[in-house]
Design a protein around this motif. Structure first.
Motif, mmCIF file in Angstrom:
data_model
loop_
_atom_site.group_PDB
_atom_site.id
_atom_site.type_symbol
_atom_site.label_atom_id
_atom_site.label_comp_id
_atom_site.label_asym_id
_atom_site.label_seq_id
_atom_site.Cartn_x
_atom_site.Cartn_y
_atom_site.Cartn_z
ATOM 1 N N VAL A 86 -0.969 -3.789 -15.321
ATOM 2 C CA VAL A 86 -1.833 -2.810 -14.650
ATOM 3 C C VAL A 86 -2.369 -3.399 -13.354
ATOM 4 C CG1 VAL A 86 -3.922 -1.398 -14.839
ATOM 5 C CG2 VAL A 86 -2.462 -1.751 -16.853
ATOM 6 N N MET A 87 -2.073 -2.701 -12.262
ATOM 7 C CA MET A 87 -2.569 -3.138 -10.959
ATOM 8 C C MET A 87 -3.781 -2.306 -10.572
ATOM 9 S SD MET A 87 -0.740 -2.821 -7.221
ATOM 10 C CE MET A 87 -0.049 -4.415 -6.885
ATOM 11 N N ILE A 88 -4.858 -2.984 -10.231
ATOM 12 C CA ILE A 88 -6.015 -2.296 -9.674
ATOM 13 C C ILE A 88 -5.869 -2.413 -8.157
ATOM 14 C CG2 ILE A 88 -8.538 -2.261 -9.498
ATOM 15 C CD1 ILE A 88 -7.715 -1.733 -12.366
ATOM 16 N N ASP A 89 -5.562 -1.303 -7.520
ATOM 17 C CA ASP A 89 -5.436 -1.307 -6.060
ATOM 18 C C ASP A 89 -6.824 -1.060 -5.475
ATOM 19 O OD1 ASP A 89 -5.053 -0.777 -3.400
ATOM 20 O OD2 ASP A 89 -3.453 0.694 -3.692
ATOM 21 N N HIS A 90 -7.350 -2.073 -4.775
ATOM 22 C CA HIS A 90 -8.718 -1.964 -4.251
ATOM 23 C C HIS A 90 -8.777 -1.241 -2.911
ATOM 24 C CE1 HIS A 90 -7.448 -5.190 -1.701
ATOM 25 N NE2 HIS A 90 -7.608 -6.161 -2.588
ATOM 26 N N GLY A 91 -7.633 -0.729 -2.464
ATOM 27 C CA GLY A 91 -7.618 0.051 -1.228
ATOM 28 C C GLY A 91 -7.058 -0.716 -0.040
ATOM 29 N N LEU A 92 -7.031 -2.055 -0.129
ATOM 30 C CA LEU A 92 -6.485 -2.833 0.984
ATOM 31 C C LEU A 92 -5.503 -3.893 0.484
ATOM 32 C CD1 LEU A 92 -9.629 -3.009 3.277
ATOM 33 C CD2 LEU A 92 -7.395 -2.194 4.000
ATOM 34 N N PHE A 151 4.570 -0.487 -15.925
ATOM 35 C CA PHE A 151 3.699 -0.848 -14.798
ATOM 36 C C PHE A 151 2.895 0.367 -14.361
ATOM 37 C CE2 PHE A 151 3.850 -1.077 -9.953
ATOM 38 C CZ PHE A 151 2.685 -1.807 -9.853
ATOM 39 N N LYS A 152 1.608 0.150 -14.133
ATOM 40 C CA LYS A 152 0.744 1.249 -13.711
ATOM 41 C C LYS A 152 -0.164 0.785 -12.567
ATOM 42 C CE LYS A 152 -0.850 4.115 -16.733
ATOM 43 N NZ LYS A 152 -1.419 4.404 -18.046
ATOM 44 N N ILE A 153 -0.397 1.690 -11.604
ATOM 45 C CA ILE A 153 -1.360 1.367 -10.537
ATOM 46 C C ILE A 153 -2.566 2.280 -10.686
ATOM 47 C CG2 ILE A 153 -1.764 1.204 -8.047
ATOM 48 C CD1 ILE A 153 1.105 0.934 -7.531
ATOM 49 N N LEU A 154 -3.757 1.704 -10.697
ATOM 50 C CA LEU A 154 -4.989 2.493 -10.676
ATOM 51 C C LEU A 154 -5.642 2.256 -9.320
ATOM 52 C CD1 LEU A 154 -6.383 1.484 -14.208
ATOM 53 C CD2 LEU A 154 -4.942 3.460 -13.643
ATOM 54 N N ARG A 155 -5.901 3.344 -8.599
ATOM 55 C CA ARG A 155 -6.402 3.172 -7.230
ATOM 56 C C ARG A 155 -7.908 3.411 -7.129
ATOM 57 N NH1 ARG A 155 -1.649 2.669 -4.169
ATOM 58 N NH2 ARG A 155 0.104 3.590 -5.285
ATOM 59 N N TYR A 156 -8.571 2.512 -6.418
ATOM 60 C CA TYR A 156 -10.022 2.608 -6.227
ATOM 61 C C TYR A 156 -10.354 2.269 -4.781
ATOM 62 C CZ TYR A 156 -10.210 2.559 -11.302
ATOM 63 O OH TYR A 156 -10.033 2.848 -12.619
ATOM 64 N N ASP A 157 -11.610 2.470 -4.454
ATOM 65 C CA ASP A 157 -12.069 2.178 -3.106
ATOM 66 C C ASP A 157 -13.153 1.096 -3.179
ATOM 67 O OD1 ASP A 157 -13.055 2.109 -0.586
ATOM 68 O OD2 ASP A 157 -13.449 4.257 -0.411
ATOM 69 N N CYS A 192 -15.153 -8.673 -5.807
ATOM 70 C CA CYS A 192 -13.924 -7.911 -6.004
ATOM 71 C C CYS A 192 -13.339 -8.217 -7.380
ATOM 72 C CB CYS A 192 -12.940 -8.275 -4.896
ATOM 73 S SG CYS A 192 -11.311 -7.558 -5.105
ATOM 74 N N SER A 193 -13.280 -9.484 -7.712
ATOM 75 C CA SER A 193 -12.671 -9.854 -8.977
ATOM 76 C C SER A 193 -13.528 -9.402 -10.157
ATOM 77 C CB SER A 193 -12.413 -11.359 -8.937
ATOM 78 O OG SER A 193 -12.624 -11.932 -10.164
#
Ligand SMILES: [Zn+2]
Length: 272
Positions: A84-90, A110-116, A135-136
């Motif tokens: 699981v990837m946490i995409d932090h926006g950058l 594989f999954k991406i979860l997108r956040y800001d 961030c972590s």
């Protein structure tokens, strides 16, 4: 200026004393008094991994999480594994490509979860601080909630063991974080990466996935004259996991391309 004879701390980054004629930093002194038992940590990790039937893998697409995915799947052969990837926006585009390609290659869902995470990044850049801890912490909390919702008890991460004596950590809700790269050397990691279709992105700083790190390091350098990763990298040198030369390379002032800086600042609504 005094330099620690065991790690890479100097007087700018740590207190240094002369012990038996040798300069040694306070952190190395603590380590010399309470060294950890490598074999015990390794055994503890192997024992724990034998009991893991299902796990979320904290997958950033960076080199360490890719190595962790490989170990979880190919060495420890965890039956039910989800990356699981946490995409932090950058996140760098190359990191998302690496993540997808390697999950496919290892045949792991594989999954991406997108956040800001703009708030964290904006504050770090404005105050010339490291964004990494906040961030972590947020990412681990999001993964913990994901694990709880989906019935997982373990989160495997590509962390090493820079501070602490156990390769795992209990989180609330009965979730356990396993630091799968505990005491693994830089050389061992690179050997594993060499077996995988991993392409090294050209990013400033020691990162292989984050666009914010370079600009944040640059801001920190302007204010403090050294990298905010000094302490973690010094620990790796102290434990013999990274060579001094490599560490010095990683701690150099980064050169951030203008396009990257512009992109980051623009997305965060900041002016350069
Ligand atoms: Zn030291």
């Amino acid at each position: 200026m005094l330099k620690c004879s065991l790690c890479i701390h100097d007087e700018r980054t740590a207190k240094i004393d002369i012990i038996d004629g040798r300069p040694i930093c306070r952190e190395c002194q603590v380590y010399l008094k309470h060294p950890f038992n490598r074999e015990k940590i390794r055994e503890e990790l192997d024992e724990l991994m034998k009991t893991v039937e299902e796990a979320v893998l904290a997958y950033s697409g960076g080199k360490d999480s890719v190595v962790a995915l490989y170990l979880a799947k190919e060495v420890y052969k965890i039956p039910e594994l989800e990356a699981v990837m946490i995409d932090h926006g950058l996140m760098a585009e190359e990191a998302i490509e690496n993540a997808e390609r390697i999950a496919r290659y290892l045949d792991v869902p594989f999954k991406i979860l997108r956040y800001d995470y703009s708030d964290i990044f904006r504050e770090a850049l404005l105050k010339a601080q490291s964004p990494c801890r906040a961030c972590s912490r947020r990412t681990m909390e999001k993964l913990r909630k994901y694990a709880l919702r989906n019935g997982y008890r373990y989160i495997i991460t590509g962390h090493e063991l820079p501070f602490g004596h156990h390769p795992y950590r209990q989180m609330s809700g009965g979730i356990t974080q396993i630091r799968l790269l505990s005491l693994m050397s830089e050389k061992e990691r690179l050997e594993i990466l060499g077996k995988l279709p991993f392409e090294f992105p050209q990013l400033p700083g020691y990162t292989t996935n984050c666009l914010v790190l370079g600009p944040a390091l640059e801001r920190y350098w302007e204010k403090h004259g050294h990298s905010f990763e000094h302490r973690r990298i010094a620990a790796l040198v102290r434990y013999g996991l990274m060579s001094r030369e490599r560490a010095e390379e990683e701690l150099k002032r980064p050169h951030v391309p203008d396009e990257q800086k512009e992109l980051v600042f623009k997305r965060l609504g900041l002016s350069l």
